[in-house]
Design an enzyme around this catalytic site. Structure first.
Site, short mmCIF file in Angstrom:
data_model
loop_
_atom_site.label_atom_id
_atom_site.label_comp_id
_atom_site.label_asym_id
_atom_site.label_seq_id
_atom_site.Cartn_x
_atom_site.Cartn_y
_atom_site.Cartn_z
N ASP A 93 -3.03 37.47 -12.46
CA ASP A 93 -4.11 36.61 -11.87
C ASP A 93 -5.48 36.73 -12.16
O ASP A 93 -6.18 37.46 -12.10
CB ASP A 93 -3.99 36.95 -10.20
CG ASP A 93 -4.73 36.04 -9.26
OD1 ASP A 93 -4.58 34.89 -9.54
OD2 ASP A 93 -5.41 36.43 -8.40
N ARG A 139 0.64 -1.32 0.12
CA ARG A 139 -0.15 0.00 -0.04
C ARG A 139 0.91 1.12 0.07
O ARG A 139 0.39 1.92 -0.68
CB ARG A 139 -0.93 -0.03 1.16
CG ARG A 139 -1.75 1.33 1.14
CD ARG A 139 -2.48 1.69 -0.11
NE ARG A 139 -3.13 0.64 -0.67
CZ ARG A 139 -3.44 0.89 -1.93
NH1 ARG A 139 -3.00 1.96 -2.60
NH2 ARG A 139 -3.94 0.08 -2.46
N LYS A 163 0.85 25.01 -3.84
CA LYS A 163 -0.28 24.20 -3.14
C LYS A 163 -0.07 22.69 -3.39
O LYS A 163 -0.42 21.89 -4.10
CB LYS A 163 -1.50 24.50 -4.06
CG LYS A 163 -1.74 26.16 -3.89
CD LYS A 163 -3.03 26.70 -4.71
CE LYS A 163 -3.27 28.01 -4.81
NZ LYS A 163 -4.31 28.55 -5.61
N GLU A 178 2.17 39.86 -8.01
CA GLU A 178 0.80 39.50 -8.51
C GLU A 178 0.01 40.86 -9.03
O GLU A 178 -0.18 41.75 -8.22
CB GLU A 178 -0.01 38.78 -7.19
CG GLU A 178 -1.47 38.23 -7.73
CD GLU A 178 -2.15 37.56 -6.48
OE1 GLU A 178 -1.96 36.42 -6.23
OE2 GLU A 178 -2.90 38.30 -5.73
N LYS A 225 1.95 39.31 -2.96
CA LYS A 225 0.64 39.14 -3.56
C LYS A 225 -0.28 40.19 -2.96
O LYS A 225 0.19 41.23 -2.38
CB LYS A 225 0.19 37.65 -2.69
CG LYS A 225 1.26 36.67 -3.36
CD LYS A 225 0.78 35.14 -2.79
CE LYS A 225 -0.65 34.72 -3.20
NZ LYS A 225 -0.68 34.48 -4.54
#
Length: 293
Positions: free
Chosen positions: A222, A104, A139, A201, A171
């Site tokens: 963005d 597994r 992410k 950004e 950002k």
């Protein structure tokens, strides 16, 4: 695709070891230990149950060998190679208990990373003929970032920054707290060394103009519509690297690439790409053999 450099052993081994320890718990594989004789040997095939791109074979080998060094693995597919449904990726043989104990953990790594590589390859294929590179983001699954970003490379994509320390990415919240884009860029440039790239950004063409005046290295465009992306690329005119981000799908990625952007970043490649279905199967003509070499 350029040559795929393997992940360092020192990086992989603790990740695989921790995954095995999580599965073994306090008493080990009580099912296999109870049912399978200690001297039983077996042979299994790792078979693709759907077509895709394979990634994570070194992790598979680590999983089996850490459980039992007597296990032998014969690869039938190269890392980053394409497989069709029902194709055998590898053959593993040796002590049956070890094979079942590691099964597994080995499949978890192989299915997940192959799924990322397969999804990446589909986007790379969709933008062929354009200069845009498909890249991933931060992410990622906690603790698995290096593996998941490696899988993107296996699928023909490239990587964005690995962490908060290898590039400046200003950002929207940074800009909000700094007051404006220019101030944020000036503060960043005054704090980091000359080797560190600065990306900002951008949500509007007005913000883009301010960023270009401040001579940033890259702009993250963005959630812009395709028409606005085209305008942004024309405004940049090669003065900075252009990265498109937000709501990228297999259906629209070619249109985004056609705007002339340099990079297309896709978060879901690492946070939610479906696995590639791969199973560990015993050939129908084999069973437990205590004397198998």
């Amino acid at each position: 695709m350029t040559s795929l450099a393997p992940l360092p052993q020192i990086l992989m081994e603790p990740i695989v070891r921790n995954a095995l320890l999580e599965d073994l718990g306090r008493a080990g594989d009580i099912t296999s230990d109870a049912i399978i004789p200690a001297d039983c040997k077996a042979t299994f095939e790792l078979n693709a149950r759907q077509g895709g791109v394979v990634a994570g074979l070194d992790l598979v080998m680590f999983a089996f060998l850490l459980v039992d060094p007597g296990i032998n693995i014969q690869l039938r597919c190269a890392e980053g190679g394409k497989v069709s449904a029902s194709e055998t990726i590898a053959i593993v043989n040796g002590p049956a208990r070890g094979l079942l104990t590691a099964e597994r953990t080995a499949l978890n790594f192989l299915c997940k990373l192959s799924g990322i590589a397969t999804a990446t390859a589909a986007l790379v294929h969709a933008v062929r003929g354009h200069k845009a590179k498909i890249i991933c983001t931060r992410k990622t699954t906690p603790g698995l970032r290096a593996l998941e970003k490696y899988a993107v490379r296996a699928g023909g994509g490239a990587n964005h920054r690995f962490g908060l320390d290898d590039a400046v990415l200003i950002k929207d919240n940074h800009v909000a707290l700094a007051g404006d884009i220019r101030t944020a860029i000036e503060r960043a440039r005054g704090a980091v060394g000359h080797m560190v790239k600065i990306e900002v950004e951008i949500d509007t063409l007005e913000q883009l103009e301010m960023a270009l005046q401040a001579k940033v290295d890259a702009v993250l465009l963005d959630n812009m519509a395709v028409d606005e992306l085209s305008q942004a690329v024309a405004m940049v005119g090669g003065r900075a690297v252009t990265e498109a981000s937000g709501r990228v799908t297999r259906a629209n990625v070619a249109a985004i690439a056609a705007t002339g952007v340099d990079l297309i970043s896709v978060g879901w490649l690492t946070h939610s790409a479906p696995i590639l279905d791969i199973g560990l199967d015993m050939p129908t003509d084999r069973n437990c053999n205590r004397h198998l070499n």
